[in-house]
Scaffold this motif. Structure first.
Motif, PDB file in Angstrom:
ATOM      1  N   PHE A  39       0.848  -1.180   0.000  1.00 30.84           N
ATOM      2  CA  PHE A  39       0.000   0.000   0.000  1.00 30.84           C
ATOM      3  C   PHE A  39       0.886   1.234   0.000  1.00 30.84           C
ATOM      4  CE2 PHE A  39      -2.901  -3.213   1.366  1.00 30.84           C
ATOM      5  CZ  PHE A  39      -4.112  -2.809   0.833  1.00 30.84           C
ATOM      6  N   LEU A  40       0.632   2.129  -0.947  1.00 27.94           N
ATOM      7  CA  LEU A  40       1.414   3.364  -1.070  1.00 27.94           C
ATOM      8  C   LEU A  40       0.709   4.472  -0.308  1.00 27.94           C
ATOM      9  CD1 LEU A  40       2.174   3.084  -4.884  1.00 27.94           C
ATOM     10  CD2 LEU A  40       3.610   2.346  -2.975  1.00 27.94           C
ATOM     11  N   THR A  41       0.818   4.428   1.005  1.00 28.20           N
ATOM     12  CA  THR A  41       0.166   5.412   1.859  1.00 28.20           C
ATOM     13  C   THR A  41       1.044   5.700   3.064  1.00 28.20           C
ATOM     14  OG1 THR A  41      -1.806   5.909   3.146  1.00 28.20           O
ATOM     15  CG2 THR A  41      -1.145   3.613   3.063  1.00 28.20           C
ATOM     16  N   ALA A  42       0.941   6.902   3.557  1.00 24.25           N
ATOM     17  CA  ALA A  42       1.665   7.255   4.781  1.00 24.25           C
ATOM     18  C   ALA A  42       0.868   6.841   6.013  1.00 24.25           C
ATOM     19  CB  ALA A  42       1.941   8.761   4.808  1.00 24.25           C
ATOM     20  N   SER A  43      -0.414   6.531   5.828  1.00 26.02           N
ATOM     21  CA  SER A  43      -1.284   6.134   6.936  1.00 26.02           C
ATOM     22  C   SER A  43      -1.000   4.706   7.369  1.00 26.02           C
ATOM     23  CB  SER A  43      -2.747   6.230   6.505  1.00 26.02           C
ATOM     24  OG  SER A  43      -3.062   7.521   6.101  1.00 26.02           O
ATOM     25  N   ILE A  44      -1.409   4.393   8.563  1.00 25.43           N
ATOM     26  CA  ILE A  44      -1.297   3.035   9.080  1.00 25.43           C
ATOM     27  C   ILE A  44      -2.357   2.168   8.404  1.00 25.43           C
ATOM     28  CG2 ILE A  44      -1.583   1.608  11.132  1.00 25.43           C
ATOM     29  CD1 ILE A  44      -0.539   3.973  12.768  1.00 25.43           C
ATOM     30  N   VAL A  45      -1.965   0.972   7.965  1.00 24.93           N
ATOM     31  CA  VAL A  45      -2.906   0.024   7.372  1.00 24.93           C
ATOM     32  C   VAL A  45      -3.303  -0.963   8.468  1.00 24.93           C
ATOM     33  CG1 VAL A  45      -3.233  -1.750   5.623  1.00 24.93           C
ATOM     34  CG2 VAL A  45      -1.863   0.273   5.096  1.00 24.93           C
ATOM     35  N   HIS A  46      -4.578  -0.966   8.826  1.00 22.93           N
ATOM     36  CA  HIS A  46      -5.082  -1.875   9.855  1.00 22.93           C
ATOM     37  C   HIS A  46      -5.329  -3.225   9.193  1.00 22.93           C
ATOM     38  CE1 HIS A  46      -7.963  -3.388  12.935  1.00 22.93           C
ATOM     39  NE2 HIS A  46      -7.033  -2.871  13.714  1.00 22.93           N
ATOM     40  N   PHE A  47      -4.450  -4.198   9.468  1.00 23.46           N
ATOM     41  CA  PHE A  47      -4.440  -5.469   8.745  1.00 23.46           C
ATOM     42  C   PHE A  47      -5.777  -6.217   8.748  1.00 23.46           C
ATOM     43  CE2 PHE A  47      -3.531 -10.082   8.659  1.00 23.46           C
ATOM     44  CZ  PHE A  47      -3.175 -10.171   7.318  1.00 23.46           C
ATOM     45  N   VAL A  49      -8.827  -5.201   9.035  1.00 25.42           N
ATOM     46  CA  VAL A  49      -9.820  -4.485   8.231  1.00 25.42           C
ATOM     47  C   VAL A  49      -9.472  -4.593   6.748  1.00 25.42           C
ATOM     48  CG1 VAL A  49     -10.803  -2.215   7.741  1.00 25.42           C
ATOM     49  CG2 VAL A  49     -10.406  -2.915  10.107  1.00 25.42           C
ATOM     50  N   MET A  50      -8.192  -4.415   6.402  1.00 25.94           N
ATOM     51  CA  MET A  50      -7.759  -4.526   5.018  1.00 25.94           C
ATOM     52  C   MET A  50      -8.038  -5.924   4.477  1.00 25.94           C
ATOM     53  SD  MET A  50      -5.224  -5.932   2.894  1.00 25.94           S
ATOM     54  CE  MET A  50      -3.949  -6.410   4.036  1.00 25.94           C
ATOM     55  N   ARG A  51      -7.721  -6.941   5.249  1.00 28.16           N
ATOM     56  CA  ARG A  51      -7.919  -8.326   4.816  1.00 28.16           C
ATOM     57  C   ARG A  51      -9.404  -8.587   4.518  1.00 28.16           C
ATOM     58  NH1 ARG A  51      -5.841 -12.292   9.071  1.00 28.16           N
ATOM     59  NH2 ARG A  51      -7.576 -11.362  10.179  1.00 28.16           N
ATOM     60  N   SER A  52     -10.258  -8.157   5.399  1.00 25.35           N
ATOM     61  CA  SER A  52     -11.692  -8.335   5.210  1.00 25.35           C
ATOM     62  C   SER A  52     -12.206  -7.541   4.005  1.00 25.35           C
ATOM     63  CB  SER A  52     -12.426  -7.910   6.483  1.00 25.35           C
ATOM     64  OG  SER A  52     -13.806  -7.954   6.301  1.00 25.35           O
ATOM     65  N   THR A  53     -11.749  -6.306   3.875  1.00 24.02           N
ATOM     66  CA  THR A  53     -12.187  -5.444   2.766  1.00 24.02           C
ATOM     67  C   THR A  53     -11.760  -6.012   1.427  1.00 24.02           C
ATOM     68  OG1 THR A  53     -12.084  -3.501   4.182  1.00 24.02           O
ATOM     69  CG2 THR A  53     -12.041  -3.115   1.806  1.00 24.02           C
ATOM     70  N   GLY A  63     -11.651 -18.514  -2.259  1.00 23.72           N
ATOM     71  CA  GLY A  63     -11.060 -17.831  -1.119  1.00 23.72           C
ATOM     72  C   GLY A  63      -9.675 -17.284  -1.396  1.00 23.72           C
ATOM     73  N   VAL A  64      -9.196 -16.510  -0.462  1.00 28.50           N
ATOM     74  CA  VAL A  64      -7.858 -15.922  -0.526  1.00 28.50           C
ATOM     75  C   VAL A  64      -7.294 -15.902   0.877  1.00 28.50           C
ATOM     76  CG1 VAL A  64      -8.727 -13.550  -0.326  1.00 28.50           C
ATOM     77  CG2 VAL A  64      -6.482 -13.949  -1.334  1.00 28.50           C
ATOM     78  N   GLN A  65      -6.018 -16.184   0.982  1.00 24.74           N
ATOM     79  CA  GLN A  65      -5.324 -16.099   2.269  1.00 24.74           C
ATOM     80  C   GLN A  65      -4.379 -14.907   2.174  1.00 24.74           C
ATOM     81  OE1 GLN A  65      -2.550 -19.277   3.133  1.00 24.74           O
ATOM     82  NE2 GLN A  65      -2.993 -19.111   5.313  1.00 24.74           N
ATOM     83  N   ILE A  66      -4.418 -14.027   3.167  1.00 24.46           N
ATOM     84  CA  ILE A  66      -3.606 -12.820   3.151  1.00 24.46           C
ATOM     85  C   ILE A  66      -2.743 -12.802   4.403  1.00 24.46           C
ATOM     86  CG2 ILE A  66      -3.621 -10.297   3.040  1.00 24.46           C
ATOM     87  CD1 ILE A  66      -6.463 -10.515   1.834  1.00 24.46           C
TER      88      ILE A  66
END
Length: 92
Positions: A39-47, A49-53, A63-66
């Motif tokens: 992710f090209l962001t300066a913000s924190i990525v909440h894992f 939430v990102m995985r679910s989204t 399915g997908v495993q992240i």
């Protein structure tokens, strides 16, 4: 803030070698349906939430495993070729 990202491009190659730990019991005949993304962001990525989204956006057939690799890099394991191709062709 725009000046911080002015020299950043998606085509820019990274020369860092990224090693992924694999299971010793995997069969060599199995298709490799894996991607590494960041992710090209300066913000924190909440894992969680990102995985679910991402799973909800992609609607993978099998399915997908992240996995979190650290430094905003993530390992995506797909279980069907259609899912991998859909993501590569431009799914969010």
């Amino acid at each position: 803030m725009e000046t911080d990202f002015a020299g950043l491009t998606l085509e820019e190659e990274e020369y860092e070698i990224l090693q992924i730990q694999t299971d010793a019991g995997t069969n060599g005949d199995v298709e490799i349906l894996q991607l590494v993304g960041c992710f090209l962001t300066a913000s924190i990525v909440h894992f969680p939430v990102m995985r679910s989204t991402m799973a909800n956006l992609w609607h993978p057939v099998r399915g997908v495993q992240i996995r979190d690799l650290g430094e905003k890099r993530y390992f995506f394991q797909f279980f069907h070729l259609i899912d991998l191709e859909r993501v590569i062709k431009g799914s969010p």
